[in-house]
Design a protein around this motif. Structure first.
Motif, PDB file in Angstrom:
ATOM      1  N   PRO A  21       0.809  -1.230   0.000  1.00  0.00           N
ATOM      2  CA  PRO A  21       0.000   0.000   0.000  1.00  0.00           C
ATOM      3  C   PRO A  21       0.843   1.281   0.000  1.00  0.00           C
ATOM      4  O   PRO A  21       0.437   2.285  -0.570  1.00  0.00           O
ATOM      5  N   ILE A  38       2.298  -2.742  16.420  1.00  0.00           N
ATOM      6  CA  ILE A  38       2.509  -1.894  15.239  1.00  0.00           C
ATOM      7  C   ILE A  38       2.354  -2.717  13.955  1.00  0.00           C
ATOM      8  O   ILE A  38       1.786  -2.242  12.966  1.00  0.00           O
ATOM      9  N   LEU A  46       0.379  -5.230  13.659  1.00  0.00           N
ATOM     10  CA  LEU A  46      -1.072  -5.411  13.512  1.00  0.00           C
ATOM     11  C   LEU A  46      -1.708  -4.164  12.914  1.00  0.00           C
ATOM     12  O   LEU A  46      -2.487  -4.245  11.957  1.00  0.00           O
ATOM     13  N   LEU A  47      -1.345  -2.994  13.462  1.00  0.00           N
ATOM     14  CA  LEU A  47      -1.905  -1.740  12.961  1.00  0.00           C
ATOM     15  C   LEU A  47      -1.606  -1.589  11.467  1.00  0.00           C
ATOM     16  O   LEU A  47      -2.502  -1.323  10.657  1.00  0.00           O
ATOM     17  N   THR A  48      -0.322  -1.796  11.096  1.00  0.00           N
ATOM     18  CA  THR A  48       0.074  -1.632   9.697  1.00  0.00           C
ATOM     19  C   THR A  48      -0.660  -2.622   8.799  1.00  0.00           C
ATOM     20  O   THR A  48      -1.051  -2.297   7.683  1.00  0.00           O
ATOM     21  N   PHE A  74      -3.674  -4.033   9.180  1.00  0.00           N
ATOM     22  CA  PHE A  74      -5.091  -3.720   8.955  1.00  0.00           C
ATOM     23  C   PHE A  74      -5.256  -2.441   8.152  1.00  0.00           C
ATOM     24  O   PHE A  74      -6.053  -2.370   7.226  1.00  0.00           O
ATOM     25  N   ILE A  75      -4.486  -1.432   8.486  1.00  0.00           N
ATOM     26  CA  ILE A  75      -4.618  -0.157   7.785  1.00  0.00           C
ATOM     27  C   ILE A  75      -4.143  -0.327   6.326  1.00  0.00           C
ATOM     28  O   ILE A  75      -4.734   0.227   5.390  1.00  0.00           O
ATOM     29  N   GLY A  76      -3.122  -1.160   6.145  1.00  0.00           N
ATOM     30  CA  GLY A  76      -2.624  -1.422   4.793  1.00  0.00           C
ATOM     31  C   GLY A  76      -3.665  -2.133   3.944  1.00  0.00           C
ATOM     32  O   GLY A  76      -3.878  -1.786   2.785  1.00  0.00           O
ATOM     33  N   TYR A  92      -6.812  -1.994   4.333  1.00  0.00           N
ATOM     34  CA  TYR A  92      -7.860  -1.034   4.010  1.00  0.00           C
ATOM     35  C   TYR A  92      -7.416  -0.111   2.873  1.00  0.00           C
ATOM     36  O   TYR A  92      -8.183   0.199   1.964  1.00  0.00           O
ATOM     37  N   ALA A  93      -6.152   0.282   2.911  1.00  0.00           N
ATOM     38  CA  ALA A  93      -5.648   1.221   1.911  1.00  0.00           C
ATOM     39  C   ALA A  93      -5.676   0.632   0.508  1.00  0.00           C
ATOM     40  O   ALA A  93      -5.886   1.348  -0.469  1.00  0.00           O
ATOM     41  N   ASN A 101      -9.869   0.231   0.084  1.00  0.00           N
ATOM     42  CA  ASN A 101     -10.815   1.207   0.633  1.00  0.00           C
ATOM     43  C   ASN A 101     -12.123   0.555   1.059  1.00  0.00           C
ATOM     44  O   ASN A 101     -13.208   1.090   0.804  1.00  0.00           O
ATOM     45  N   MET A 120     -13.939  -1.894   4.303  1.00  0.00           N
ATOM     46  CA  MET A 120     -13.803  -2.548   5.604  1.00  0.00           C
ATOM     47  C   MET A 120     -13.820  -4.067   5.467  1.00  0.00           C
ATOM     48  O   MET A 120     -13.308  -4.791   6.309  1.00  0.00           O
ATOM     49  N   VAL A 168     -10.556  -5.607   5.739  1.00  0.00           N
ATOM     50  CA  VAL A 168     -10.017  -5.646   7.088  1.00  0.00           C
ATOM     51  C   VAL A 168     -10.539  -6.894   7.806  1.00  0.00           C
ATOM     52  O   VAL A 168      -9.801  -7.595   8.503  1.00  0.00           O
ATOM     53  N   PHE A 205     -11.809   4.552  12.146  1.00  0.00           N
ATOM     54  CA  PHE A 205     -10.654   3.661  12.043  1.00  0.00           C
ATOM     55  C   PHE A 205      -9.533   4.049  13.013  1.00  0.00           C
ATOM     56  O   PHE A 205      -9.036   3.244  13.793  1.00  0.00           O
ATOM     57  N   PHE A 234      -8.362   1.867  16.317  1.00  0.00           N
ATOM     58  CA  PHE A 234      -7.048   1.220  16.370  1.00  0.00           C
ATOM     59  C   PHE A 234      -6.141   1.856  17.414  1.00  0.00           C
ATOM     60  O   PHE A 234      -5.260   1.210  17.960  1.00  0.00           O
ATOM     61  N   MET A 282      -6.924   0.029  20.331  1.00  0.00           N
ATOM     62  CA  MET A 282      -6.312  -1.296  20.251  1.00  0.00           C
ATOM     63  C   MET A 282      -4.868  -1.252  20.760  1.00  0.00           C
ATOM     64  O   MET A 282      -4.453  -2.090  21.567  1.00  0.00           O
ATOM     65  N   PHE A 299      -0.888   7.102   5.822  1.00  0.00           N
ATOM     66  CA  PHE A 299      -2.034   6.594   5.061  1.00  0.00           C
ATOM     67  C   PHE A 299      -3.105   7.658   4.822  1.00  0.00           C
ATOM     68  O   PHE A 299      -3.603   7.809   3.717  1.00  0.00           O
ATOM     69  N   VAL A 358      -5.830   7.956   1.881  1.00  0.00           N
ATOM     70  CA  VAL A 358      -6.785   6.860   2.011  1.00  0.00           C
ATOM     71  C   VAL A 358      -7.979   7.377   2.819  1.00  0.00           C
ATOM     72  O   VAL A 358      -7.796   7.925   3.903  1.00  0.00           O
TER      73      VAL A 358
END
Lengths: 505, 186
Positions: free
Chosen positions: A48, A391, A393-395, A397-399, A401-402, A405, A407, A410, B132, B136, B139, B170, B176
């Motif tokens: 992403p 971190i 995990l965050l990357t 899920f956000i990746g 989504y990116a 676009n 959910m 995710v 979002f 997170f 989280m 992002f 995004v």
């Protein structure tokens, strides 16, 4: 050839591409270094980030992560006996023993040198082999493509390691997952259960992020961590004798690595195991193996790097991924609207040659980075995993989504993360699943086209000489290891009855 | 060596795969394996893949059951090119030490794992409400404080920094459109 190389250098040496190549190999080293973060994971979660780059720049960076991780994975294997990369698993055997004897620096240095030599040898071979193969593949019709898919699936399964039945089962599961949604050539929506999000199928970047990033994090949480061994700068010097002992293993490792890496589906992990096994048989110092033999570090580390490069032969020339990471890279190609396969060499020469030349540059950068700086990188091992995994995990899920676009992606990442964790815990091979998923749509397309050509009769596969040769090779690959295994079992059981268990690979 | 519980879990997982394979075959038959002209139809792949899954899952179950019986006379094998599995087991045993460098027991780590999975599920549910970034963010703090048992203040600071970096990369740099949830703040 010279023209192509020049074109490649022109592309790869622009300041922007050079910078991203450097960022890629640096991040690759760090990613390979982190236990639980491998090259497949790294590439999957960083795709992403490259969305705004030029395709060639993005691929140069992502590929840099791939081979950079082969260098980094060694550092963890040697210092904490935990492979940062699956391909570095065997390195833990002698690498960690060397580290305990105070030769950590030498182990790291020889693997950097071995990796570099292997990379240069395999790159030259890659550049020589891929274009003619692509030329040949241009004449392939659906029949030949179907034969290649069959070959790919057979190799994936027979080399996956572990139980053959489990490998086949997971490959089939991957194929099945790929059938979800509306397939090309048909109007029916399959296995969508009325869910609109599933109409487009299950996108594999999400599956990869789930299985390799989230699944791995969950698995690591349960395993816990080991204490790193310190490596100092002055230990990095290796002796003349050690260099001399390593020369043979490095060359043999490169050869084995390239030969295995070129097969679609056989990855660098297998190559490293193979070369270690062979060195253990042919080396003069074979009784030192497992107790800190430098040959046991040099051989697998050269092999996995050669295989990583060789993986690009089927990936670029045929559009069939060589292994897990190249499968993700193949996904990246499609995100940029590029169709990997034989046409790529004709339609995108700048991209292909720029990418290949960037491997040269990247490996030089890696050698410069790794020889003096391995102890510095090793400091990163002090970052507790407890800080790292939230971190990751965050990357992840956000990746995810990116990329889409949506959910739904995710949610898919979480589902496949749980699946990936269970598979690891239960010792189920992951690579066949991923390759099944990637090959699925290609396989089905070739299948449908072949059936149309032959009007429902698949015997037309036996009318094309190329397809016959490929199918024969597939048969050999599929049955060969099994026969060899049987032979070995028979021989061993004659020698001793108790040892015959477990060889039914 | 695999624990008996893992062995049962392995058989159960494979049984689930067998069932999925069988279901796929049935579904595939519904879609039609071949069309009217005798060409490959939309059901062909599901039947093919599901059938393979079913067959090899059954073989795997048989092997696992047999393996469980003979598991106890497992001798250490010398490394050769075909015994990857033995090697991997050896390596696993080395890494699966009971207590890790933080002095955490296996049991404690198992609880951590369950907690992390729970937190992830709650986080995904909260995205619709909080958006979002906020979900997170929670989280990160929850994992740091509840799972890793770190101090509140440092956990919040680290989480805010990580989240800000993710948001800048992002949300701002890659533009995004991250979901804002019902709150609509971030």
């Amino acid at each position: 050839m010279i023209d192509n190389l020049l074109l490649g250098f022109q592309t790869a040496l622009t300041p922007e591409n050079l910078l991203w190549c450097f960022i890629g190999v640096l991040m690759g080293t760090i990613i390979g270094l982190m236990p639980g973060l491998g090259s497949t994971t790294g590439v999957a979660i960083l795709i992403p980030l490259t969305l705004t780059l030029e395709p060639v720049t993005a691929l140069i960076m992502l590929a840099g992560i791939y081979y950079g991780a082969q260098y980094g994975g060694t550092i963890t294997s040697v210092l904490i006996s935990t492979p940062g990369e699956a391909a570095s698993v065997v390195t833990t055997l002698d690498g960690y023993q060397m580290a305990r004897k105070g030769r950590a620096g030498a182990a790291l240095a020889i693997s950097a040198i071995g990796s570099f030599v292997a990379a240069i040898i395999s790159l030259a071979l890659l550049m020589a082999l891929a274009p003619p193969l692509a030329d040949l593949a241009l004449n392939f019709g659906p029949v030949e493509n179907l034969a290649i898919m069959i070959l790919g699936l057979v190799i994936v399964v027979s080399f996956a390691g572990g139980s053959m039945a489990r490998g086949l089962m997971m490959a089939a599961a991957g194929l099945l997952i790929s059938t979800v949604g509306v397939a090309t050539g048909f109007s029916d929506a399959r296995f969508t259960f009325g869910n609109i999000d599933l109409l487009g199928g299950i996108p594999f970047v999400e599956v990869m992020i789930g299985i390799f990033a989230v699944g791995e994090v969950l698995y690591q949480i349960r395993i816990g961590a080991a204490e790193p061994i310190k490596a100092r700068f002055r230990d990095m010097l290796i002796t003349k004798d050690e260099l001399k002992r390593s020369a043979g293993p490095i060359v043999r490792g490169s050869g084995i690595g390239f030969a295995l890496g070129i097969l679609p589906g056989a990855g660098s992990t297998l190559a490293s195991f193979m070369s270690y096994g062979i060195e253990k048989k042919v080396s003069k110092n074979r009784r030192l193996f497992g107790k800190g033999a430098i040959e046991g570090v040099a051989a697998p580390e050269s092999a996995n790097n050669a295989a990583a490069n060789a993986n690009f032969v089927p990936t670029l020339a045929l559009g069939i991924p060589g292994g897990g990471t190249t499968a993700v890279l193949l996904g990246a190609f499609t995100i940029y609207g590029l169709q990997p396969g034989p046409l790529l060499f004709e339609t995108q020469p700048t991209l292909v040659w720029g990418l290949l030349v960037s491997f040269f540059i990247g490996n030089v950068l890696l050698l410069i980075l790794n020889l003096p700086l391995a102890p510095v990188f090793a400091q990163m091992l002090r970052i507790p995993y407890g800080f790292l995994y939230p971190i990751i995990l965050l990357t992840s899920f956000i990746g995810a989504y990116a990329v889409s676009n949506n959910m739904f992606s995710v949610v898919l990442v979480l589902i496949f993360g749980l699946l990936g964790y269970v598979m690891k815990e239960l010792d189920m091979p992951v690579a066949p699943l991923v390759l099944g998923l990637v090959l699925g749509p290609l396989f089905e397309k070739a299948l449908v086209q072949t059936s149309a050509l032959g009007q429902g009769d698949f015997s037309i596969m036996l009318e094309s000489p190329i397809s016959v040769v490929i199918l024969a090779l597939a048969l050999l690959m599929g049955v060969g290891p099994m026969l060899l295994g049987r032979l070995r079992v028979a021989r061993r059981s004659r020698r001793s009855v108790t040892e015959s268990e477990k060889v039914d690979v | 060596m695999e624990s008996p519980r893992l062995q049962v879990a392995g058989i159960a997982f494979t049984a689930v795969l067998a069932a999925v394979g069988a279901a796929a075959v049935v579904g595939g038959l519904g879609y039609g394996a071949v069309d009217d002209a005798g060409l490959v139809g939309p059901g062909f792949m599901p039947i093919f893949a599901g059938g393979l899954m079913l067959i090899f899952a059954l073989i795997d179950i048989m092997q696992r059951v047999r393996h469980t019986v003979v598991a106890n006379r497992d001798a250490k094998l010398a490394l050769d090119t075909s015994s990857f599995e033995a090697l991997e087991h050896e390596l696993e045993d080395e890494t699966k030490l009971d207590v890790d460098i933080f002095g955490r027991s296996q049991r404690f780590r198992n609880r951590q794992l369950v907690a992390v999975i729970g937190i992830l599920v709650v986080t995904l549910l909260l995205v619709n409400v909080l958006g979002f970034i906020l979900a997170f963010g929670l989280m990160l703090v929850a994992i740091a404080v509840l799972v890793e048992r770190r101090a509140w203040l440092s956990s919040v600071i680290v989480s805010v920094v990580a989240l800000a970096a993710a948001y800048l990369i992002f949300g701002v740099f890659l533009r995004v459109p991250l979901p804002q949830g019902l709150l609509g703040i971030l």
